[in-house]
Design a protein around this motif. Structure first.
Motif, mmCIF file in Angstrom:
data_model
loop_
_atom_site.group_PDB
_atom_site.id
_atom_site.type_symbol
_atom_site.label_atom_id
_atom_site.label_comp_id
_atom_site.label_asym_id
_atom_site.label_seq_id
_atom_site.Cartn_x
_atom_site.Cartn_y
_atom_site.Cartn_z
ATOM 1 N N ALA A 51 59.911 101.483 13.141
ATOM 2 C CA ALA A 51 59.309 102.085 11.941
ATOM 3 C C ALA A 51 58.378 103.238 12.297
ATOM 4 N N THR A 98 48.838 105.029 8.217
ATOM 5 C CA THR A 98 49.676 104.046 7.540
ATOM 6 C C THR A 98 49.681 102.777 8.368
ATOM 7 N N VAL A 144 51.531 99.389 9.158
ATOM 8 C CA VAL A 144 52.863 98.832 9.005
ATOM 9 C C VAL A 144 52.878 97.411 9.557
ATOM 10 N N LYS A 161 47.463 104.169 3.896
ATOM 11 C CA LYS A 161 48.695 103.717 3.247
ATOM 12 C C LYS A 161 49.142 102.406 3.891
ATOM 13 N N LYS A 178 52.580 99.639 4.491
ATOM 14 C CA LYS A 178 54.021 99.435 4.434
ATOM 15 C C LYS A 178 54.343 98.055 5.009
ATOM 16 N N SER A 179 55.047 97.252 4.212
ATOM 17 C CA SER A 179 55.551 95.951 4.665
ATOM 18 C C SER A 179 57.073 96.076 4.721
ATOM 19 N N LEU A 180 57.608 96.040 5.902
ATOM 20 C CA LEU A 180 59.029 96.345 6.116
ATOM 21 C C LEU A 180 59.956 95.384 5.381
ATOM 22 N N ASP A 235 55.658 99.947 0.010
ATOM 23 C CA ASP A 235 55.220 101.175 0.659
ATOM 24 C C ASP A 235 54.311 101.904 -0.329
ATOM 25 N N THR A 236 53.000 101.840 -0.097
ATOM 26 C CA THR A 236 52.055 102.404 -1.071
ATOM 27 C C THR A 236 52.024 103.930 -1.060
ATOM 28 N N SER A 237 52.853 104.542 -0.211
ATOM 29 C CA SER A 237 52.944 106.006 -0.273
ATOM 30 C C SER A 237 53.947 106.431 -1.341
ATOM 31 N N THR A 238 54.622 105.446 -1.969
ATOM 32 C CA THR A 238 55.586 105.742 -3.038
ATOM 33 C C THR A 238 55.063 105.194 -4.360
ATOM 34 N N GLY A 273 55.817 101.444 -4.621
ATOM 35 C CA GLY A 273 54.941 100.657 -3.751
ATOM 36 C C GLY A 273 53.553 100.492 -4.338
#
Length: 184
Positions: free
Chosen positions: A25, A57, A59, A86, A88-90, A95-98, A101
């Motif tokens: 990632a 970010t 992850v 930001k 992101k949990s895969l 994804d809080t950048s979206t 998310g």
């Protein structure tokens, strides 16, 4: 910068799969722990927090690697938002950048707030019902009125040390001082 975090609960478990997923990632730095998720303070987690900066970010592979309870996760999300980091949990697709998310993040926050309010309401209701039946909340007192008077007298005499009094009355240091100060 993309920073990863991995955790397993026991030494028998391996971090390899999580570490591989985080590297794939794009994680440049990865922090890890071998510890229960119930512990809110873990060495790798604490170190990772000091490395996160605005614009980074975080992850993780799955949400349960970060925290076990909804409250822990919401607290984490709030902390990350406050630091402008930001998340992101895969495996969970967060994804809080979206925009999607961020929506999931806010749904988590709303659910946690709802849960806290329900607990508060149930607690108030239970206490009210118990009081109406004549029950008083709290723990039973360790010392009777008679023992409290005797403890104060012996303490004032100065003949006994605090540990001796604690042993004689089978009470904690905190209880002893509450009795002596009249706050028991």
């Amino acid at each position: 910068m993309i920073i990863g975090y991995a955790r397993v609960s026991t030494k028998d478990q391996k971090l390899d799969a999580q570490l591989d997923a985080l590297k794939t990632a794009g994680a440049e730095d990865v922090f890890s722990d071998i510890a229960s998720g119930a512990k809110s303070s873990r060495p790798g987690l604490d170190k990772m927090k000091t490395h996160l900066r605005k614009g980074d970010t975080l992850v993780i592979q799955r949400l349960d690697r970060l925290g076990r309870s909804m409250k822990d996760l919401v607290d984490w999300m709030q902390w990350l938002e406050d630091k402008e980091v930001k998340f992101k949990s895969l495996d969970d697709g967060i994804d809080t950048s979206t925009p999607g998310g961020k929506l999931v993040f806010h749904i988590f926050g709303a659910l946690a707030e709802f849960e806290r309010n329900l607990i508060r309401e149930r607690t108030r209701s239970g206490l009210k019902a118990a009081r109406s039946r004549g029950k008083i909340g709290g723990r039973k007192r360790v010392l009777s009125e008679k023992d409290q008077k005797r403890l104060k007298t012996l303490y004032s005499s100065g003949e006994f040390t605090i540990p001796e009094l604690m042993e004689q009355f089978s009470c904690s240091r905190a209880t002893l001082y509450k009795v002596v100060k009249g706050k028991y």
